[in-house]
Design a protein around this motif. Structure first.
Motif, PDB file in Angstrom:
ATOM      1  N   ILE A 123       0.849  -1.200   0.000  1.00  0.00           N
ATOM      2  CA  ILE A 123       0.000   0.000   0.000  1.00  0.00           C
ATOM      3  C   ILE A 123       0.887   1.255   0.000  1.00  0.00           C
ATOM      4  N   PHE A 124       1.921   1.194   0.822  1.00  0.00           N
ATOM      5  CA  PHE A 124       2.860   2.318   0.899  1.00  0.00           C
ATOM      6  C   PHE A 124       3.475   2.575  -0.479  1.00  0.00           C
ATOM      7  N   PHE A 125       3.875   1.487  -1.145  1.00  0.00           N
ATOM      8  CA  PHE A 125       4.499   1.582  -2.465  1.00  0.00           C
ATOM      9  C   PHE A 125       3.510   2.142  -3.498  1.00  0.00           C
ATOM     10  N   ILE A 126       2.287   1.607  -3.487  1.00  0.00           N
ATOM     11  CA  ILE A 126       1.280   2.059  -4.472  1.00  0.00           C
ATOM     12  C   ILE A 126       0.987   3.547  -4.285  1.00  0.00           C
ATOM     13  N   MET A 127       0.782   3.946  -3.045  1.00  0.00           N
ATOM     14  CA  MET A 127       0.452   5.356  -2.765  1.00  0.00           C
ATOM     15  C   MET A 127       1.611   6.277  -3.145  1.00  0.00           C
ATOM     16  N   LEU A 128       2.812   5.835  -2.800  1.00  0.00           N
ATOM     17  CA  LEU A 128       3.998   6.654  -3.091  1.00  0.00           C
ATOM     18  C   LEU A 128       4.176   6.807  -4.607  1.00  0.00           C
ATOM     19  N   VAL A 129       4.145   5.667  -5.309  1.00  0.00           N
ATOM     20  CA  VAL A 129       4.334   5.705  -6.767  1.00  0.00           C
ATOM     21  C   VAL A 129       3.208   6.507  -7.430  1.00  0.00           C
ATOM     22  N   GLY A 130       1.969   6.279  -6.976  1.00  0.00           N
ATOM     23  CA  GLY A 130       0.814   6.976  -7.557  1.00  0.00           C
ATOM     24  C   GLY A 130       0.946   8.482  -7.441  1.00  0.00           C
ATOM     25  N   LYS A 131       1.291   8.944  -6.252  1.00  0.00           N
ATOM     26  CA  LYS A 131       1.374  10.394  -6.043  1.00  0.00           C
ATOM     27  C   LYS A 131       2.589  11.008  -6.738  1.00  0.00           C
ATOM     28  N   VAL A 132       3.714  10.286  -6.687  1.00  0.00           N
ATOM     29  CA  VAL A 132       4.907  10.802  -7.366  1.00  0.00           C
ATOM     30  C   VAL A 132       4.644  10.878  -8.870  1.00  0.00           C
ATOM     31  N   LEU A 133       3.964   9.845  -9.400  1.00  0.00           N
ATOM     32  CA  LEU A 133       3.618   9.868 -10.828  1.00  0.00           C
ATOM     33  C   LEU A 133       2.710  11.052 -11.153  1.00  0.00           C
ATOM     34  N   ALA A 134       1.731  11.296 -10.275  1.00  0.00           N
ATOM     35  CA  ALA A 134       0.799  12.418 -10.512  1.00  0.00           C
ATOM     36  C   ALA A 134       1.573  13.738 -10.542  1.00  0.00           C
ATOM     37  N   ILE A 135       2.498  13.894  -9.622  1.00  0.00           N
ATOM     38  CA  ILE A 135       3.266  15.150  -9.559  1.00  0.00           C
ATOM     39  C   ILE A 135       4.189  15.274 -10.782  1.00  0.00           C
ATOM     40  N   LEU A 136       4.842  14.156 -11.148  1.00  0.00           N
ATOM     41  CA  LEU A 136       5.709  14.178 -12.339  1.00  0.00           C
ATOM     42  C   LEU A 136       4.896  14.445 -13.611  1.00  0.00           C
TER      43      LEU A 136
END
Lengths: 138, 314
Positions: free
Chosen positions: A10-23
């Protein structure tokens, strides 16, 4: 499923999801899909909840810093584990989808802001339940 | 502790949403419904829609918006319909919109104001704004346009020059055609997504007007130096970055007679910029260059005017 494995996922999904959104927002700013003000405004909409969730996650991660963490005797049911992961993935994808509609001119900036607020509120309730059940402060 | 955080988050979200709702404070009361109905009945709803009303003390403000499909061409839509009103009804468009407003809302004219904007999005530059209000018993209309860049140059023609020999409307037509030809040739070989000659018809028309869309690195000449392209080129050395921002230009060249056989040429460029990374970009995806690329547009207008002047002196 082992709670610590699910927590990591969950930590990984949330982190990747948000970082992707910002990028994603950043890349669209660079190609002028967003103006600078719009990019900053969009990131500031996406960032607050992210910070709160990652703080809760990081606190849980930090509390398990010792070599021999407390063993959790009970596993999480498969259906729950899949549902949690599905909600997090759907949340990240929804954010990306709403953001992607603006640069092409399908929706305006104001509509995109409303869309992001709608996604945050639609998933916010579920995410807060997931976060509070998985990332308890020890 | 967690509960408090989540409660705080919900409160934050609700405040945020209320803020978004506040910006589009559309009061759909009976009078607003009647005004929108009047717009529909009079055929003006093809151009305008009621955005919102705002009460300030005992005065009332009415905000109209342009329909989405003509928002990018709001100025020309306004000018066309205003000219039609003046010709057919004998009074200008603002009067009609304003007096219908005070009548339907039963508002005294000196306590009423009507505004029309092409965008209510605070992050975008307003390119067309109209304010109509009663000042000392007279209706006053103020306009605000986004800053298109203008350059003026006097073209001096020797009497033996082909253009210099012509007089009256023939000379204007000759000048306009030459300007149209220059612009057509200039953009013929450039990568673009559309070219439209919007010059009004008529041999005495002194204005050449064209629109070019989907240009790249025309005004924003250094777009290739962006972080994104630098980042892209690190990983794709064989495939150079092509995600340059799209540009849309509306170029107007107006000729007015000067003393002797000279002509003053006024070159006006309005520029929009849009995403360079999406496959298709709709008109509403473009935003005015005024917001961030003002200096680029000024530079481009000067260069274009000089090029055009040199072309005329050939």
């Amino acid at each position: 499923m082992n709670p610590s494995v699910l927590r990591n996922r969950i930590f990984f999904i949330m982190l990747v999801g948000k970082v992707l959104a910002i990028l994603y927002i950043f890349s669209h700013w660079q190609t002028q899909g967003f103006s600078l003000n719009e990019a900053i405004g969009s990131i500031s909409l996406v960032l607050p909840l992210f910070t709160v969730y990652t703080t809760a996650m990081f606190r849980s991660f930090a509390s398990a810093q010792y070599d021999e963490p407390v063993q959790e005797s009970r596993n999480i049911r498969k259906i729950n584990a899949y549902a949690y992961q599905f909600i997090c993935v759907a949340y990240a994808l929804s954010l990306l989808l709403v953001i992607s509609l603006k640069p092409s001119g399908t929706i305006g900036y104001a509509a995109m802001q409303s869309g992001l607020a709608a996604v945050e509120s639609a998933f916010g309730a579920y995410l807060s339940v997931i976060m509070s059940s998985l990332f308890k402060h020890d | 502790m967690h509960k408090q955080i989540y409660l705080f988050l919900w409160a934050l979200l609700l405040v945020g949403q209320a803020g978004v709702a506040q910006t589009t404070n559309t009061t759909r009361d009976t009078m607003s419904i009647n005004y929108q109905q009047w717009l529909n009945d009079s055929g003006l709803s093809r151009i305008f829609t009621l955005h919102s009303t705002e009460r300030r003390g005992d005065s009332l403000r009415l905000y109209l918006a342009f329909q989405d499909n003509i928002r990018y061409a709001a100025r020309s839509a306004w000018e066309q319909i205003d000219a039609k009103f003046r010709k057919e009804k004998g009074y200008p468009l603002p009067n009609r919109l304003f007096f219908a407003f005070v009548h339907i809302y039963k508002q005294t004219p000196d306590k009423a104001a009507l505004f029309v904007f092409d965008t209510y999005d605070l992050s975008q530059a307003v390119c067309m704004g109209v304010a109509v209000r009663m000042v000392n018993g007279e209706l006053k209309t103020d306009y605000r346009y986004c800053k298109a860049k203008s350059e003026e140059i006097v073209l001096e023609f020797n009497p033996t020059h082909r253009v210099g020999k012509m007089i009256g409307s023939g000379q204007v037509a000759q000048l306009r055609k030459k300007a149209q030809q220059f612009l057509r040739e200039k953009y013929a070989n450039k990568p673009k997504e559309g070219y439209a000659d919007l010059s009004p018809p008529g041999s005495s028309n002194p204005k050449a007007k064209i629109e070019v869309r989907g240009l790249r690195r025309e005004v924003l000449y250094d777009a290739g130096n962006s972080w994104w392209c630098t980042f892209w080129n690190w990983f794709h050395s064989n495939e150079p970055c092509t995600a340059y921002p799209r540009e849309k230009l509306l170029i107007e060249v107006l000729f007015t007679p000067e003393e002797g056989r000279n002509w003053k040429m006024t070159c006006t460029v309005t520029g929009w910029v849009g995403s360079g990374s999406v496959e298709k970009l709709s008109d509403s995806g473009y935003r005015n260059m005024e917001e961030e690329f003002d200096s680029y547009l000024t530079r481009y207008t000067t260069l274009l005017t000089n090029e055009l002047a040199a072309y005329f002196q050939k």
